[in-house]
Design a protein around this motif. Structure first.
Motif, mmCIF file in Angstrom:
data_model
loop_
_atom_site.group_PDB
_atom_site.id
_atom_site.type_symbol
_atom_site.label_atom_id
_atom_site.label_comp_id
_atom_site.label_asym_id
_atom_site.label_seq_id
_atom_site.Cartn_x
_atom_site.Cartn_y
_atom_site.Cartn_z
ATOM 1 N N GLY A 10 53.843 36.549 70.247
ATOM 2 C CA GLY A 10 53.258 35.336 70.792
ATOM 3 C C GLY A 10 54.207 34.589 71.703
ATOM 4 N N GLY A 11 55.484 35.031 71.707
ATOM 5 C CA GLY A 11 56.509 34.361 72.498
ATOM 6 C C GLY A 11 56.751 34.991 73.861
ATOM 7 N N LYS A 12 57.674 34.375 74.597
ATOM 8 C CA LYS A 12 57.909 34.727 75.991
ATOM 9 C C LYS A 12 58.394 36.166 76.197
ATOM 10 C CE LYS A 12 62.445 32.592 75.615
ATOM 11 N NZ LYS A 12 63.041 33.879 75.180
ATOM 12 N N ASP A 13 59.292 36.655 75.334
ATOM 13 C CA ASP A 13 59.888 37.967 75.582
ATOM 14 C C ASP A 13 58.886 39.109 75.366
ATOM 15 O OD1 ASP A 13 62.275 36.656 76.145
ATOM 16 O OD2 ASP A 13 62.977 36.796 74.087
ATOM 17 N N PHE A 137 54.294 32.189 84.352
ATOM 18 C CA PHE A 137 53.990 32.050 82.928
ATOM 19 C C PHE A 137 54.304 30.630 82.461
ATOM 20 C CE2 PHE A 137 54.319 36.669 83.116
ATOM 21 C CZ PHE A 137 53.274 37.051 82.295
ATOM 22 N N GLU A 138 53.554 30.196 81.458
ATOM 23 C CA GLU A 138 53.807 28.905 80.834
ATOM 24 C C GLU A 138 53.996 29.129 79.335
ATOM 25 O OE1 GLU A 138 50.780 26.055 81.735
ATOM 26 O OE2 GLU A 138 51.035 26.256 83.908
ATOM 27 N N LEU A 187 55.815 29.805 72.354
ATOM 28 C CA LEU A 187 54.427 30.254 72.368
ATOM 29 C C LEU A 187 53.965 30.245 73.819
ATOM 30 C CD1 LEU A 187 51.774 30.881 70.648
ATOM 31 C CD2 LEU A 187 51.195 28.477 71.106
ATOM 32 N N VAL A 188 53.497 31.396 74.303
ATOM 33 C CA VAL A 188 52.999 31.491 75.677
ATOM 34 C C VAL A 188 51.569 30.970 75.718
ATOM 35 C CG1 VAL A 188 52.607 32.986 77.657
ATOM 36 C CG2 VAL A 188 54.487 33.488 76.079
ATOM 37 N N THR A 189 51.318 30.054 76.640
ATOM 38 C CA THR A 189 49.996 29.424 76.731
ATOM 39 C C THR A 189 49.228 29.798 77.992
ATOM 40 O OG1 THR A 189 51.032 27.465 77.714
ATOM 41 C CG2 THR A 189 50.676 27.445 75.312
#
Length: 227
Positions: A10-13, A137-138, A187-189
């Motif tokens: 769920g994260g950026k990486d 990306f956000e 968390l990428v939104t």
């Protein structure tokens, strides 16, 4: 090989690694995510429904399995057996430079006959963060180690100001810029692989203790906004 699964926290990486694989022409058939018995994400402690929301926002189907840390490998292998039956030949991961993580991935994938892909491996952490932002990306900070970060870091957007402040803090404390050792989680939104944007409507800051003391942005309400 063209059909792969993305190991997804769920994260950026993990998200950026998935994106890079897609740019290279691979079809990401599923996101693979593991949750605790409390229905929380194993990586950052958020409600597991937020990963479901990411799946809905990206349009990529989700396989979500409940495990403990003791049964992680067993659960991973069981999921890979299912995915191989769906025609998946490879798996993409967001590891950057922790050799122990890469060794585990290579061993387990080899045992399962799955090709392991690590598109972020060996890249400069600051460059990864800059590229993540530049690609549109956000993401927001949702979990931080309390001995490194104050609660005011929770909810911060991953942007140039964040990077500047992060580098300042690293002058005082030695930690991985991408949070590779769990210093912080995101968390990428939204982003190029998202068809809808996740908007956070309500949240609270909670201090918790596990392997270490950490601040968690407990997201209570959210919605998916179509683009």
């Amino acid at each position: 090989m063209s059909r792969i699964v993305a190991s997804w926290s769920g994260g950026k990486d993990s998200c950026f690694a998935c994106y890079k694989a897609m740019l290279d022409g691979f079809e990401v058939s599923h996101l693979l995510n593991f949750i605790s018995m409390e229905q929380r994400c194993m990586s950052h402690g958020l409600d597991s429904k937020l990963i479901v929301a990411q799946s809905q926002a990206t349009g990529i189907p989700l396989i979500q399995r409940q495990i403990t840390w003791d049964t992680y490998e067993e659960g991973f292998k069981a999921a890979m057996i299912e995915l191989k039956q769906m025609g998946v030949e490879g798996a993409v991961f967001g590891d950057i430079d922790i050799q122990e993580h890469k060794d585990w991935v290579n061993r387990v994938c080899n045992e399962m006959g799955i090709i392991a892909m690590e598109p972020l491996w060996g890249l400069n952490p600051l460059q990864i963060l800059n590229d993540f932002i530049d690609e549109g990306f956000e993401a927001i900070v949702v979990n931080v180690k309390a001995d490194l970060f104050g609660e005011e870091w929770l909810g911060r957007k991953i942007d140039r100001t964040f990077l500047k402040d992060l580098q300042k803090l690293r002058n005082e404390h030695d930690f991985h810029l991408c949070g590779e050792s769990g210093e912080y989680h995101t968390l990428v939104t939204d982003g190029p692989i998202f068809k809808g944007r996740i908007k956070i409507l309500d949240s609270r800051r909670v201090l918790r203790e596990g392997h270490w003391k950490f601040w968690l942005l407990d997201i209570l309400r959210y919605e998916i906004q179509r683009k």
